[in-house]
Design a protein around this motif. Structure first.
Motif, mmCIF file in Angstrom:
data_model
loop_
_atom_site.group_PDB
_atom_site.id
_atom_site.type_symbol
_atom_site.label_atom_id
_atom_site.label_comp_id
_atom_site.label_asym_id
_atom_site.label_seq_id
_atom_site.Cartn_x
_atom_site.Cartn_y
_atom_site.Cartn_z
ATOM 1 N N ILE A 273 37.867 -42.218 8.321
ATOM 2 C CA ILE A 273 38.767 -41.280 7.773
ATOM 3 C C ILE A 273 39.987 -41.369 7.095
ATOM 4 N N LYS A 274 40.590 -42.349 7.628
ATOM 5 C CA LYS A 274 42.057 -42.783 7.092
ATOM 6 C C LYS A 274 41.826 -43.197 5.387
ATOM 7 N N TYR A 275 40.708 -44.020 5.229
ATOM 8 C CA TYR A 275 40.508 -44.490 3.852
ATOM 9 C C TYR A 275 40.079 -43.101 3.120
ATOM 10 N N HIS A 276 39.170 -42.300 3.440
ATOM 11 C CA HIS A 276 38.856 -41.257 2.564
ATOM 12 C C HIS A 276 39.805 -40.108 2.473
ATOM 13 N N SER A 277 41.008 -40.128 3.471
ATOM 14 C CA SER A 277 41.838 -39.287 3.406
ATOM 15 C C SER A 277 43.369 -40.031 2.678
ATOM 16 N N GLU A 278 42.969 -41.230 2.125
ATOM 17 C CA GLU A 278 43.952 -41.808 1.440
ATOM 18 C C GLU A 278 45.070 -42.187 2.063
ATOM 19 N N ASN A 279 45.026 -42.640 3.575
ATOM 20 C CA ASN A 279 46.235 -42.629 4.504
ATOM 21 C C ASN A 279 45.831 -44.092 5.351
ATOM 22 N N LEU A 280 45.149 -44.932 4.561
ATOM 23 C CA LEU A 280 44.788 -46.265 5.418
ATOM 24 C C LEU A 280 45.835 -47.149 4.960
ATOM 25 N N ILE A 281 46.623 -47.620 6.035
ATOM 26 C CA ILE A 281 47.526 -48.520 6.012
ATOM 27 C C ILE A 281 47.493 -50.075 6.358
ATOM 28 N N ALA A 282 47.627 -50.985 5.794
ATOM 29 C CA ALA A 282 47.336 -52.328 6.017
ATOM 30 C C ALA A 282 48.375 -53.090 7.041
ATOM 31 N N PRO A 283 48.214 -53.810 7.848
ATOM 32 C CA PRO A 283 49.035 -54.228 8.935
ATOM 33 C C PRO A 283 50.376 -54.784 8.486
ATOM 34 N N ASP A 284 50.487 -55.050 6.912
ATOM 35 C CA ASP A 284 51.890 -55.272 6.575
ATOM 36 C C ASP A 284 52.672 -54.225 6.115
ATOM 37 N N GLY A 285 52.102 -52.902 6.485
ATOM 38 C CA GLY A 285 52.853 -51.500 6.051
ATOM 39 C C GLY A 285 52.502 -50.992 4.669
ATOM 40 N N ILE A 286 51.563 -51.833 3.742
ATOM 41 C CA ILE A 286 51.388 -51.476 2.618
ATOM 42 C C ILE A 286 50.034 -50.179 2.828
ATOM 43 N N LEU A 287 50.334 -49.091 1.934
ATOM 44 C CA LEU A 287 49.210 -48.261 1.710
ATOM 45 C C LEU A 287 48.351 -48.679 0.979
ATOM 46 N N ALA A 290 42.718 -46.265 -2.519
ATOM 47 C CA ALA A 290 41.313 -45.648 -2.083
ATOM 48 C C ALA A 290 40.582 -45.345 -3.344
ATOM 49 N N LYS A 291 39.862 -46.409 -3.867
ATOM 50 C CA LYS A 291 39.196 -46.203 -5.234
ATOM 51 C C LYS A 291 38.173 -45.299 -4.918
ATOM 52 N N PHE A 292 37.204 -45.233 -3.771
ATOM 53 C CA PHE A 292 36.217 -44.628 -3.545
ATOM 54 C C PHE A 292 36.299 -43.333 -2.591
ATOM 55 N N ALA A 293 37.509 -42.791 -2.607
ATOM 56 C CA ALA A 293 37.866 -41.780 -1.494
ATOM 57 C C ALA A 293 36.887 -40.726 -1.642
ATOM 58 N N ASN A 294 36.609 -39.956 -0.716
ATOM 59 C CA ASN A 294 35.727 -38.784 -0.650
ATOM 60 C C ASN A 294 36.300 -37.946 0.395
ATOM 61 N N ALA A 295 37.282 -37.348 0.169
ATOM 62 C CA ALA A 295 38.185 -36.453 1.273
ATOM 63 C C ALA A 295 37.427 -35.191 1.316
ATOM 64 N N PRO A 296 37.380 -34.322 2.534
ATOM 65 C CA PRO A 296 37.017 -33.233 2.348
ATOM 66 C C PRO A 296 37.631 -32.185 1.744
ATOM 67 N N ILE A 297 36.742 -31.340 1.293
ATOM 68 C CA ILE A 297 37.521 -30.135 0.172
ATOM 69 C C ILE A 297 37.371 -28.809 1.127
ATOM 70 N N ARG A 298 38.654 -28.461 1.015
ATOM 71 C CA ARG A 298 38.814 -27.087 1.781
ATOM 72 C C ARG A 298 38.495 -25.776 0.622
ATOM 73 N N ILE A 299 37.553 -24.851 1.343
ATOM 74 C CA ILE A 299 37.216 -23.942 0.108
ATOM 75 C C ILE A 299 37.252 -22.422 0.981
ATOM 76 N N GLN A 300 37.445 -21.160 0.426
ATOM 77 C CA GLN A 300 37.459 -20.065 0.868
ATOM 78 C C GLN A 300 36.017 -19.635 1.257
ATOM 79 N N SER A 301 35.130 -19.926 0.194
ATOM 80 C CA SER A 301 33.863 -19.362 0.294
ATOM 81 C C SER A 301 32.827 -20.377 -0.203
ATOM 82 N N VAL A 302 31.617 -20.546 0.367
ATOM 83 C CA VAL A 302 30.569 -21.410 0.038
ATOM 84 C C VAL A 302 30.316 -21.161 -1.540
#
Length: 310
Positions: A273-287, A290-302
């Motif tokens: 979830i963190k990777y696809h939300s572009e929020n994955l942080i390495a142990p050294d603090g570096i973000l 996410a070249k292959f990110a696939n985040a959920p898309i919020r929509i109002q209607s199908v």
């Protein structure tokens, strides 16, 4: 684990135990429950995926959290196992290796008794690479295969004591890593108990030990997912390693390669979830990117789906 738990029953063990970052814990807890054995698991506090921890809890194992990392847990559990009624089932246990080596037999059978040119495995406590080495050694001695595959062990850059030992041309002394760091929690191990057996496997097969970065692991994991195969971060080190070996011309285009994935995607859903939300942080603090990110898309209607996917 089935071989180890069977042996525990034969020895009339009172308690089966392990140190774990989650996968060994889940497996032991399941088979201990089936064998009606009391089970205790020691894990590093706050460092185990809830998805893994949930399995051990659900199977009835007693889970003990300690401050420190996996190696701290391993030290404590080995001390506990000095009691002869307590049976330790980490990969230092020879029956674990006897069970795991059969994966090599199954692999050879599936490939019609022609070993692959390369076998690439993640490197943590190094039980898998040790077992594969033994399995292919026995297949070779029996005449079922003509040659073993070159075994390559891949470690995360921040948890790579075995890779450092391999890179030292003298190979004189193995140095543990006091503070291993990687998001691939299954291989976040600085003092692998099976390094000597793994070293034999690498040496006998003219293999190698390499490292990959957190970014390379994250991207490889996403690539594997795009092929419809979900794995946990530690498993993705194999594909990240293969990409590096191909770039270095160690693996040729006409060679057959087997990558071993040791844990499925549901083992660490937070990472996904963190990777696809572009929020994955390495142990050294570096973000991490996410070249292959696939985040959920919020929509109002199908009704807008078709337009979005044009």
């Amino acid at each position: 684990m089935t071989a180890a738990v069977t042996q525990a029953r034969k020895l009339d063990a009172r308690l089966v135990v392990c140190a774990s970052t989650g996968n060994t814990a889940a497996s032991l807890a399941a088979y201990a429950a089936r064998a009606d054995l009391l089970c205790a698991i020691v894990v590093p506090s706050g460092q185990v995926s809830h998805a893994k921890l949930a399995q051990a809890l659900d199977y009835g194992a007693k889970v003990f959290e300690v401050d420190g990392n996996f190696d701290t847990c391993m030290d404590q559990i080995r001390e506990l196992a000095e009691d002869e009624s307590v049976y330790l089932v980490n990969s230092i246990n020879p029956f674990r290796i006897e069970g795991q080596k059969t994966v090599a037999f199954e692999l050879a059978e599936q490939l019609e008794w022609r070993a692959p040119d390369h076998l690439v495995v993640p490197g943590g406590n190094l039980g898998n690479s040790s077992a594969f080495g033994k399995g292919f050694r026995e297949l070779l001695e029996s005449g079922l295969i003509k040659r073993p595959p070159r075994i390559t062990v891949v470690q995360a850059e921040g948890a790579a004591p075995f890779a450092r030992f391999y890179s030292d041309t003298a190979h004189e002394s193995f140095a543990n890593e006091a503070h291993p760091q990687t998001l691939a929690s299954a291989i976040k191990i600085g003092a692998p108990v099976s390094w000597q057996k793994a070293w034999r496997a690498v040496r006998e097969t003219d293999g190698s030990v390499i490292t990959v970065t957190e970014q390379e692991i994250a991207d490889a994991k996403a690539i594997i997912g795009r092929d419809g195969i979900g794995c946990e971060p530690a498993s993705a080190t194999t594909v990240a390693g293969i990409r590096k070996l191909v770039a270095q011309n160690v693996i040729k285009k006409d060679e057959r390669v087997v990558a071993v994935l040791t844990g499925h995607v549901l083992k660490d859903t937070d990472y996904v979830i963190k990777y696809h939300s572009e929020n994955l942080i390495a142990p050294d603090g570096i973000l991490l990117s996410a070249k292959f990110a696939n985040a959920p898309i919020r929509i109002q209607s199908v009704k807008s789906v078709v337009d979005i996917l044009k």
